[in-house]
Design a protein around this motif. Sequence first.
Motif, PDB file in Angstrom:
ATOM      1  N   VAL A 218       0.860  -1.184   0.000  1.00 15.73           N
ATOM      2  CA  VAL A 218       0.000   0.000   0.000  1.00 15.73           C
ATOM      3  C   VAL A 218       0.895   1.231   0.000  1.00 15.73           C
ATOM      4  O   VAL A 218       2.086   1.161   0.320  1.00 15.73           O
ATOM      5  CB  VAL A 218      -0.932   0.024   1.236  1.00 15.73           C
ATOM      6  N   SER A 219       0.301   2.356  -0.355  1.00 14.57           N
ATOM      7  CA  SER A 219       1.091   3.590  -0.348  1.00 14.57           C
ATOM      8  C   SER A 219       1.357   4.016   1.095  1.00 14.57           C
ATOM      9  O   SER A 219       0.496   3.870   1.972  1.00 14.57           O
ATOM     10  CB  SER A 219       0.348   4.693  -1.097  1.00 14.57           C
ATOM     11  N   LEU A 220       2.548   4.530   1.334  1.00 16.22           N
ATOM     12  CA  LEU A 220       2.911   4.980   2.675  1.00 16.22           C
ATOM     13  C   LEU A 220       2.001   6.106   3.138  1.00 16.22           C
ATOM     14  O   LEU A 220       1.613   6.167   4.307  1.00 16.22           O
ATOM     15  CB  LEU A 220       4.375   5.436   2.691  1.00 16.22           C
ATOM     16  N   SER A 221       1.627   6.975   2.208  1.00 13.74           N
ATOM     17  CA  SER A 221       0.747   8.092   2.565  1.00 13.74           C
ATOM     18  C   SER A 221      -0.609   7.595   3.044  1.00 13.74           C
ATOM     19  O   SER A 221      -1.219   8.188   3.936  1.00 13.74           O
ATOM     20  CB  SER A 221       0.572   9.031   1.367  1.00 13.74           C
ATOM     21  N   ARG A 222      -1.098   6.462   2.478  1.00 10.37           N
ATOM     22  CA  ARG A 222      -2.390   5.926   2.903  1.00 10.37           C
ATOM     23  C   ARG A 222      -2.302   5.347   4.308  1.00 10.37           C
ATOM     24  O   ARG A 222      -3.220   5.507   5.117  1.00 10.37           O
ATOM     25  CB  ARG A 222      -2.836   4.837   1.911  1.00 10.37           C
ATOM     26  N   GLU A 223      -1.192   4.673   4.628  1.00 14.93           N
ATOM     27  CA  GLU A 223      -1.030   4.149   5.979  1.00 14.93           C
ATOM     28  C   GLU A 223      -0.928   5.295   6.990  1.00 14.93           C
ATOM     29  O   GLU A 223      -1.498   5.228   8.086  1.00 14.93           O
ATOM     30  CB  GLU A 223       0.205   3.248   6.074  1.00 14.93           C
ATOM     31  N   ILE A 224      -0.234   6.356   6.618  1.00 17.09           N
ATOM     32  CA  ILE A 224      -0.112   7.514   7.514  1.00 17.09           C
ATOM     33  C   ILE A 224      -1.475   8.171   7.709  1.00 17.09           C
ATOM     34  O   ILE A 224      -1.835   8.584   8.820  1.00 17.09           O
ATOM     35  CB  ILE A 224       0.909   8.516   6.947  1.00 17.09           C
ATOM     36  N   GLU A 225      -2.253   8.248   6.629  1.00 11.01           N
ATOM     37  CA  GLU A 225      -3.605   8.832   6.732  1.00 11.01           C
ATOM     38  C   GLU A 225      -4.468   8.028   7.697  1.00 11.01           C
ATOM     39  O   GLU A 225      -5.197   8.581   8.525  1.00 11.01           O
ATOM     40  CB  GLU A 225      -4.250   8.869   5.352  1.00 11.01           C
ATOM     41  N   MET A 226      -4.373   6.690   7.603  1.00  8.20           N
ATOM     42  CA  MET A 226      -5.139   5.843   8.502  1.00  8.20           C
ATOM     43  C   MET A 226      -4.686   6.034   9.949  1.00  8.20           C
ATOM     44  O   MET A 226      -5.510   6.117  10.873  1.00  8.20           O
ATOM     45  CB  MET A 226      -4.979   4.376   8.088  1.00  8.20           C
ATOM     46  N   ILE A 227      -3.381   6.149  10.168  1.00 11.40           N
ATOM     47  CA  ILE A 227      -2.856   6.359  11.515  1.00 11.40           C
ATOM     48  C   ILE A 227      -3.333   7.692  12.086  1.00 11.40           C
ATOM     49  O   ILE A 227      -3.721   7.789  13.261  1.00 11.40           O
ATOM     50  CB  ILE A 227      -1.309   6.295  11.495  1.00 11.40           C
ATOM     51  N   GLU A 228      -3.335   8.716  11.249  1.00 11.68           N
ATOM     52  CA  GLU A 228      -3.802  10.031  11.710  1.00 11.68           C
ATOM     53  C   GLU A 228      -5.286   9.988  12.075  1.00 11.68           C
ATOM     54  O   GLU A 228      -5.716  10.609  13.058  1.00 11.68           O
ATOM     55  CB  GLU A 228      -3.537  11.073  10.625  1.00 11.68           C
ATOM     56  N   ASN A 229      -6.074   9.243  11.287  1.00  9.73           N
ATOM     57  CA  ASN A 229      -7.498   9.095  11.622  1.00  9.73           C
ATOM     58  C   ASN A 229      -7.658   8.352  12.948  1.00  9.73           C
ATOM     59  O   ASN A 229      -8.500   8.706  13.774  1.00  9.73           O
ATOM     60  CB  ASN A 229      -8.232   8.339  10.516  1.00  9.73           C
ATOM     61  N   TYR A 230      -6.826   7.342  13.145  1.00 11.54           N
ATOM     62  CA  TYR A 230      -6.892   6.572  14.381  1.00 11.54           C
ATOM     63  C   TYR A 230      -6.505   7.433  15.577  1.00 11.54           C
ATOM     64  O   TYR A 230      -7.155   7.402  16.630  1.00 11.54           O
ATOM     65  CB  TYR A 230      -5.975   5.349  14.284  1.00 11.54           C
ATOM     66  N   ILE A 231      -5.452   8.236  15.431  1.00 12.32           N
ATOM     67  CA  ILE A 231      -5.044   9.145  16.510  1.00 12.32           C
ATOM     68  C   ILE A 231      -6.157  10.139  16.819  1.00 12.32           C
ATOM     69  O   ILE A 231      -6.441  10.450  17.984  1.00 12.32           O
ATOM     70  CB  ILE A 231      -3.742   9.876  16.124  1.00 12.32           C
ATOM     71  N   LYS A 245       1.533  14.056  21.123  1.00 12.02           N
ATOM     72  CA  LYS A 245       2.509  14.736  20.284  1.00 12.02           C
ATOM     73  C   LYS A 245       2.759  13.871  19.058  1.00 12.02           C
ATOM     74  O   LYS A 245       3.210  12.733  19.169  1.00 12.02           O
ATOM     75  CB  LYS A 245       3.817  14.973  21.041  1.00 12.02           C
ATOM     76  N   TYR A 246       2.466  14.425  17.906  1.00 12.75           N
ATOM     77  CA  TYR A 246       2.594  13.657  16.659  1.00 12.75           C
ATOM     78  C   TYR A 246       3.312  14.511  15.622  1.00 12.75           C
ATOM     79  O   TYR A 246       2.933  15.656  15.364  1.00 12.75           O
ATOM     80  CB  TYR A 246       1.215  13.255  16.146  1.00 12.75           C
ATOM     81  N   GLU A 247       4.368  13.956  15.044  1.00  6.33           N
ATOM     82  CA  GLU A 247       5.122  14.669  14.018  1.00  6.33           C
ATOM     83  C   GLU A 247       5.451  13.731  12.870  1.00  6.33           C
ATOM     84  O   GLU A 247       5.585  12.509  13.070  1.00  6.33           O
ATOM     85  CB  GLU A 247       6.436  15.233  14.585  1.00  6.33           C
ATOM     86  N   MET A 248       5.595  14.312  11.684  1.00 15.46           N
ATOM     87  CA  MET A 248       5.979  13.515  10.520  1.00 15.46           C
ATOM     88  C   MET A 248       7.030  14.288   9.734  1.00 15.46           C
ATOM     89  O   MET A 248       6.840  15.474   9.439  1.00 15.46           O
ATOM     90  CB  MET A 248       4.762  13.237   9.633  1.00 15.46           C
ATOM     91  N   ASP A 249       8.121  13.629   9.401  1.00 15.94           N
ATOM     92  CA  ASP A 249       9.188  14.237   8.613  1.00 15.94           C
ATOM     93  C   ASP A 249       9.237  13.603   7.229  1.00 15.94           C
ATOM     94  O   ASP A 249       8.994  12.402   7.073  1.00 15.94           O
ATOM     95  CB  ASP A 249      10.555  14.038   9.298  1.00 15.94           C
ATOM     96  N   GLY A 250       9.602  14.412   6.238  1.00 18.14           N
ATOM     97  CA  GLY A 250       9.785  13.872   4.895  1.00 18.14           C
ATOM     98  C   GLY A 250       8.496  13.837   4.087  1.00 18.14           C
ATOM     99  O   GLY A 250       7.410  14.184   4.562  1.00 18.14           O
ATOM    100  N   ASN A 251       8.633  13.387   2.848  1.00 19.83           N
ATOM    101  CA  ASN A 251       7.510  13.317   1.922  1.00 19.83           C
ATOM    102  C   ASN A 251       7.218  11.851   1.609  1.00 19.83           C
ATOM    103  O   ASN A 251       8.029  11.174   0.982  1.00 19.83           O
ATOM    104  CB  ASN A 251       7.839  14.076   0.632  1.00 19.83           C
ATOM    105  N   PRO A 252       6.064  11.322   2.039  1.00 18.03           N
ATOM    106  CA  PRO A 252       5.771   9.899   1.810  1.00 18.03           C
ATOM    107  C   PRO A 252       5.257   9.600   0.407  1.00 18.03           C
ATOM    108  O   PRO A 252       5.024   8.439   0.068  1.00 18.03           O
ATOM    109  CB  PRO A 252       4.685   9.609   2.851  1.00 18.03           C
ATOM    110  N   GLY A 253       5.044  10.623  -0.403  1.00 14.93           N
ATOM    111  CA  GLY A 253       4.459  10.428  -1.717  1.00 14.93           C
ATOM    112  C   GLY A 253       5.251   9.472  -2.584  1.00 14.93           C
ATOM    113  O   GLY A 253       6.474   9.560  -2.675  1.00 14.93           O
ATOM    114  N   GLY A 254       4.559   8.520  -3.227  1.00 16.52           N
ATOM    115  CA  GLY A 254       5.188   7.593  -4.153  1.00 16.52           C
ATOM    116  C   GLY A 254       5.835   6.385  -3.517  1.00 16.52           C
ATOM    117  O   GLY A 254       6.313   5.494  -4.219  1.00 16.52           O
TER     118      GLY A 254
END
Length: 275
Positions: A218-231, A245-254
């Motif tokens: 799956v796309s990394l951005s989709r997993e991050i989106e799901m995690i953010e919804n869960y948080i 406290k939640y932070e994300m570094d970098g660009n998960p696109g692609g």
Amino acid sequence: MMRLFVDQRWVFRILRHVLLFLSLVIIFSWVAYYRSDAEGGYLGRLLVVLINAIFFFAYAYLTVYVLIPQFLARKKIGWFVMLFLVSGLALSVLKYLFSDFGFYQAISPESGIITSPVSLPRLLVNTKDMTFIVALFAIVKYARDHYLLESNIREMQQKGLEAEIKLLEHHMDPHVIFNNFNSLYSISLNRPELLSGTVKKLKSVLHYLFRESKHEKVSLSREIEMIENYIGLEALRYGDRLKIKYEMDGNPGGLKITPLILYPFVENCFVHGAG
């Protein structure tokens, strides 16, 4: 071989019916040929049996696909019996007109040559004989339907078991789902303006867990989106009692990852940490 028996595609369905028809015609024509002293050879017996088989199978199809589902299955037993007999008698008349009694002379030469005109008793006997094919056809069809039903039940049970195993493999605590539904109920009473967004988050999380997580990647951005919804769901549930406290570094696109690699770490923070 089993595929031919159970496959629902029209090619296999037609092939099943053709094979059953030809098999019975060949079997009965050989019986007729070896039990008859009449001249004409095997091809003559084959033609007689083929003509009879058309009416036998017409009776079977009419009974199995029309009379049984429309009347017997709906407990209209009187109508079923009456139409079953009337249909059999009507087909018997047609069969006598075309076959000229040849089939029964070939199968049972000891019964003698029939020269008397068609009568109701003879039609009833013929109808009784045709019920053999009806019974055979019904047994084959409903045995197949029963097999398909059992297969579907086993498949559904297997899918349910796989879903449970999937939850265990990825540490999806059922209490998390239960707690979030409780939160939805509380929000609907106390803060209804947040209900729509909360339902959307929960729907997205569940869709990812039970649908998208079955994919190999799956796309990394989709997993991050799901995690953010869960948080977001957990933040609403705990309210002011919990600081996140939640932070994300970098660009998960692609980027692609195996599904549910990151999620269990986040979930454990709530289940075994804040919880």
